[in-house]
Design a protein around this motif. Structure first.
Motif, PDB file in Angstrom:
ATOM      1  N   CYS A  27       0.864  -1.384   0.083  1.00  0.00           N
ATOM      2  CA  CYS A  27       0.047  -0.107  -0.019  1.00  0.00           C
ATOM      3  C   CYS A  27       0.781   1.160   0.049  1.00  0.00           C
ATOM      4  O   CYS A  27       0.468   2.202  -0.530  1.00  0.00           O
ATOM      5  CB  CYS A  27      -1.142  -0.001   1.263  1.00  0.00           C
ATOM      6  SG  CYS A  27      -2.237  -1.268   1.134  1.00  0.00           S
ATOM      7  N   VAL A  28       1.977   1.170   0.556  1.00  0.00           N
ATOM      8  CA  VAL A  28       2.790   2.439   0.515  1.00  0.00           C
ATOM      9  C   VAL A  28       3.293   2.877  -0.782  1.00  0.00           C
ATOM     10  O   VAL A  28       3.280   3.887  -1.018  1.00  0.00           O
ATOM     11  CB  VAL A  28       4.302   2.032   1.558  1.00  0.00           C
ATOM     12  CG1 VAL A  28       5.423   3.145   1.121  1.00  0.00           C
ATOM     13  CG2 VAL A  28       3.823   2.049   3.015  1.00  0.00           C
ATOM     14  N   GLU A  29       3.532   1.704  -1.936  1.00  0.00           N
ATOM     15  CA  GLU A  29       3.946   1.968  -2.711  1.00  0.00           C
ATOM     16  C   GLU A  29       2.765   2.678  -3.910  1.00  0.00           C
ATOM     17  O   GLU A  29       2.935   3.174  -4.887  1.00  0.00           O
ATOM     18  CB  GLU A  29       4.345   0.653  -3.716  1.00  0.00           C
ATOM     19  CG  GLU A  29       5.602   0.286  -2.722  1.00  0.00           C
ATOM     20  CD  GLU A  29       6.240  -0.974  -3.498  1.00  0.00           C
ATOM     21  OE1 GLU A  29       5.695  -1.534  -4.444  1.00  0.00           O
ATOM     22  OE2 GLU A  29       7.403  -1.605  -2.992  1.00  0.00           O
ATOM     23  N   ILE A  30       1.458   2.184  -3.590  1.00  0.00           N
ATOM     24  CA  ILE A  30       0.574   2.520  -4.588  1.00  0.00           C
ATOM     25  C   ILE A  30      -0.409   3.709  -3.954  1.00  0.00           C
ATOM     26  O   ILE A  30      -1.311   4.443  -4.648  1.00  0.00           O
ATOM     27  CB  ILE A  30      -0.830   1.473  -4.812  1.00  0.00           C
ATOM     28  CG1 ILE A  30      -1.260   0.762  -3.723  1.00  0.00           C
ATOM     29  CG2 ILE A  30       0.279   0.420  -5.323  1.00  0.00           C
ATOM     30  CD1 ILE A  30      -2.303  -0.207  -3.953  1.00  0.00           C
ATOM     31  N   ASP A  31      -0.134   3.999  -2.728  1.00  0.00           N
ATOM     32  CA  ASP A  31      -0.954   5.367  -2.297  1.00  0.00           C
ATOM     33  C   ASP A  31      -0.130   6.045  -1.228  1.00  0.00           C
ATOM     34  O   ASP A  31      -0.089   6.062  -0.216  1.00  0.00           O
ATOM     35  CB  ASP A  31      -2.106   4.717  -0.978  1.00  0.00           C
ATOM     36  CG  ASP A  31      -3.101   5.747  -0.782  1.00  0.00           C
ATOM     37  OD1 ASP A  31      -2.813   7.026  -1.182  1.00  0.00           O
ATOM     38  OD2 ASP A  31      -3.903   5.406   0.036  1.00  0.00           O
ATOM     39  N   ASP A  32       0.674   7.232  -2.029  1.00  0.00           N
ATOM     40  CA  ASP A  32       1.574   8.212  -1.476  1.00  0.00           C
ATOM     41  C   ASP A  32       0.738   8.856  -0.279  1.00  0.00           C
ATOM     42  O   ASP A  32       1.365   9.110   0.742  1.00  0.00           O
ATOM     43  CB  ASP A  32       2.029   9.134  -2.591  1.00  0.00           C
ATOM     44  CG  ASP A  32       2.684   8.150  -3.371  1.00  0.00           C
ATOM     45  OD1 ASP A  32       3.528   7.028  -3.135  1.00  0.00           O
ATOM     46  OD2 ASP A  32       3.065   8.614  -4.520  1.00  0.00           O
ATOM     47  N   GLY A  33      -0.579   9.086  -0.370  1.00  0.00           N
ATOM     48  CA  GLY A  33      -1.084  10.009   0.626  1.00  0.00           C
ATOM     49  C   GLY A  33      -0.988   9.711   2.041  1.00  0.00           C
ATOM     50  O   GLY A  33      -1.411  10.427   2.921  1.00  0.00           O
ATOM     51  N   ARG A  34      -1.250   8.376   2.132  1.00  0.00           N
ATOM     52  CA  ARG A  34      -1.220   7.619   3.778  1.00  0.00           C
ATOM     53  C   ARG A  34       0.175   6.981   3.994  1.00  0.00           C
ATOM     54  O   ARG A  34       0.065   6.048   4.769  1.00  0.00           O
ATOM     55  CB  ARG A  34      -2.522   6.953   3.757  1.00  0.00           C
ATOM     56  CG  ARG A  34      -3.560   7.864   3.456  1.00  0.00           C
ATOM     57  CD  ARG A  34      -4.658   7.415   4.136  1.00  0.00           C
ATOM     58  NE  ARG A  34      -5.823   8.376   3.908  1.00  0.00           N
ATOM     59  CZ  ARG A  34      -7.164   8.273   4.286  1.00  0.00           C
ATOM     60  NH1 ARG A  34      -7.367   7.291   4.975  1.00  0.00           N
ATOM     61  NH2 ARG A  34      -8.079   9.234   3.644  1.00  0.00           N
ATOM     62  N   GLU A  35       1.163   7.308   3.286  1.00  0.00           N
ATOM     63  CA  GLU A  35       2.211   6.403   3.444  1.00  0.00           C
ATOM     64  C   GLU A  35       2.773   6.426   4.906  1.00  0.00           C
ATOM     65  O   GLU A  35       3.156   5.267   5.355  1.00  0.00           O
ATOM     66  CB  GLU A  35       3.534   7.212   2.707  1.00  0.00           C
ATOM     67  CG  GLU A  35       4.787   6.531   2.789  1.00  0.00           C
ATOM     68  CD  GLU A  35       5.936   7.094   2.163  1.00  0.00           C
ATOM     69  OE1 GLU A  35       7.144   7.240   2.495  1.00  0.00           O
ATOM     70  OE2 GLU A  35       5.611   7.818   0.888  1.00  0.00           O
ATOM     71  N   GLY A  36       2.700   7.438   5.748  1.00  0.00           N
ATOM     72  CA  GLY A  36       2.996   7.248   7.138  1.00  0.00           C
ATOM     73  C   GLY A  36       2.263   6.134   7.918  1.00  0.00           C
ATOM     74  O   GLY A  36       2.529   5.528   8.764  1.00  0.00           O
ATOM     75  N   ASN A  62      -8.258   2.118  -2.579  1.00  0.00           N
ATOM     76  CA  ASN A  62      -9.483   2.065  -1.703  1.00  0.00           C
ATOM     77  C   ASN A  62      -9.211   0.899  -0.338  1.00  0.00           C
ATOM     78  O   ASN A  62      -9.714   1.266   0.511  1.00  0.00           O
ATOM     79  CB  ASN A  62     -10.813   2.108  -2.425  1.00  0.00           C
ATOM     80  CG  ASN A  62     -11.203   3.134  -2.993  1.00  0.00           C
ATOM     81  OD1 ASN A  62     -10.717   4.463  -2.624  1.00  0.00           O
ATOM     82  ND2 ASN A  62     -11.834   3.202  -4.242  1.00  0.00           N
ATOM     83  N   HIS A  63      -9.050  -0.139  -1.040  1.00  0.00           N
ATOM     84  CA  HIS A  63      -8.989  -1.415  -0.228  1.00  0.00           C
ATOM     85  C   HIS A  63      -7.948  -1.261   0.758  1.00  0.00           C
ATOM     86  O   HIS A  63      -8.049  -1.453   2.227  1.00  0.00           O
ATOM     87  CB  HIS A  63      -8.569  -2.690  -0.958  1.00  0.00           C
ATOM     88  CG  HIS A  63      -8.652  -3.869  -0.172  1.00  0.00           C
ATOM     89  ND1 HIS A  63      -7.638  -5.066  -0.330  1.00  0.00           N
ATOM     90  CD2 HIS A  63      -9.338  -4.281   0.979  1.00  0.00           C
ATOM     91  CE1 HIS A  63      -8.091  -5.871   0.671  1.00  0.00           C
ATOM     92  NE2 HIS A  63      -9.069  -5.362   1.505  1.00  0.00           N
ATOM     93  N   CYS A  64      -6.857  -0.458   0.396  1.00  0.00           N
ATOM     94  CA  CYS A  64      -5.674  -0.201   1.375  1.00  0.00           C
ATOM     95  C   CYS A  64      -6.114   0.595   2.389  1.00  0.00           C
ATOM     96  O   CYS A  64      -5.990   0.599   3.539  1.00  0.00           O
ATOM     97  CB  CYS A  64      -4.551   0.504   0.652  1.00  0.00           C
ATOM     98  SG  CYS A  64      -3.444  -0.744  -0.361  1.00  0.00           S
ATOM     99  N   ARG A  65      -6.953   1.725   2.223  1.00  0.00           N
ATOM    100  CA  ARG A  65      -7.534   2.689   3.277  1.00  0.00           C
ATOM    101  C   ARG A  65      -8.482   2.026   3.971  1.00  0.00           C
ATOM    102  O   ARG A  65      -8.618   2.432   5.192  1.00  0.00           O
ATOM    103  CB  ARG A  65      -8.041   3.688   2.394  1.00  0.00           C
ATOM    104  CG  ARG A  65      -6.957   4.841   1.651  1.00  0.00           C
ATOM    105  CD  ARG A  65      -7.784   5.948   1.132  1.00  0.00           C
ATOM    106  NE  ARG A  65      -6.362   6.471   0.311  1.00  0.00           N
ATOM    107  CZ  ARG A  65      -6.445   8.137  -0.082  1.00  0.00           C
ATOM    108  NH1 ARG A  65      -7.843   8.669   0.046  1.00  0.00           N
ATOM    109  NH2 ARG A  65      -5.329   8.634  -0.557  1.00  0.00           N
ATOM    110  N   GLN A  66      -9.178   1.147   3.418  1.00  0.00           N
ATOM    111  CA  GLN A  66     -10.130   0.389   4.381  1.00  0.00           C
ATOM    112  C   GLN A  66      -9.527  -0.324   5.379  1.00  0.00           C
ATOM    113  O   GLN A  66      -9.937  -0.499   6.461  1.00  0.00           O
ATOM    114  CB  GLN A  66     -11.063  -0.545   3.399  1.00  0.00           C
ATOM    115  CG  GLN A  66     -12.148   0.178   2.565  1.00  0.00           C
ATOM    116  CD  GLN A  66     -12.822  -0.605   1.740  1.00  0.00           C
ATOM    117  OE1 GLN A  66     -12.560  -1.989   1.490  1.00  0.00           O
ATOM    118  NE2 GLN A  66     -13.816  -0.123   1.086  1.00  0.00           N
TER     119      GLN A  66
END
Length: 112
Positions: free
Chosen positions: A42-51, A96-100
């Motif tokens: 998920c870090v690689e596909i969603d930069d907005g929530r990396e932390g 979306n799945h990563c954020r869920q």
């Protein structure tokens, strides 16, 4: 002879009662390892929530660190498979799945 049969039966019964616990612990190890692999993906596909993904992954690693060596191996294998395939427990990971996953109540323990 009868005492030997009773003893063997008791031992078998105890082993069967312990089996679900052992299986559950392996499932937990697999699930936590897969979660850590998913967070790495998920870090690689969603930069907005990396932390947030990194924090969840580190907390999962801490939980894996407390496991027995056999369970650690199961968790590490599950982590690598989840990351390599981009899937978490059979479901393809997208933004979306990563954020869920990081919002899911079962993983809130990682953010305390």
């Amino acid at each position: 002879m009868k005492l030997l049969q009773i003893t063997a039966f008791m031992i078998a019964a105890l082993l069967l009662m312990a089996a679900p616990t052992w299986a559950d612990s392996r499932q937990d190890a697999h699930r936590i390892g897969a979660f850590a692999g998913a967070m790495k993906y998920c870090v690689e596909i969603d930069d907005g929530r990396e932390g947030r993904y990194k924090m969840a992954r580190l907390r999962a690693f801490k939980e894996v660190d407390d496991m027995s060596s056999k369970r650690k191996v199961d968790a590490i294998i599950a982590r690598d498979i989840a990351y390599d395939r981009g899937r978490y427990l059979g479901r393809k990971l997208d933004r979306n799945h990563c954020r869920q996953l990081v919002k899911a109540s079962e993983w809130r323990r990682f953010f305390n």
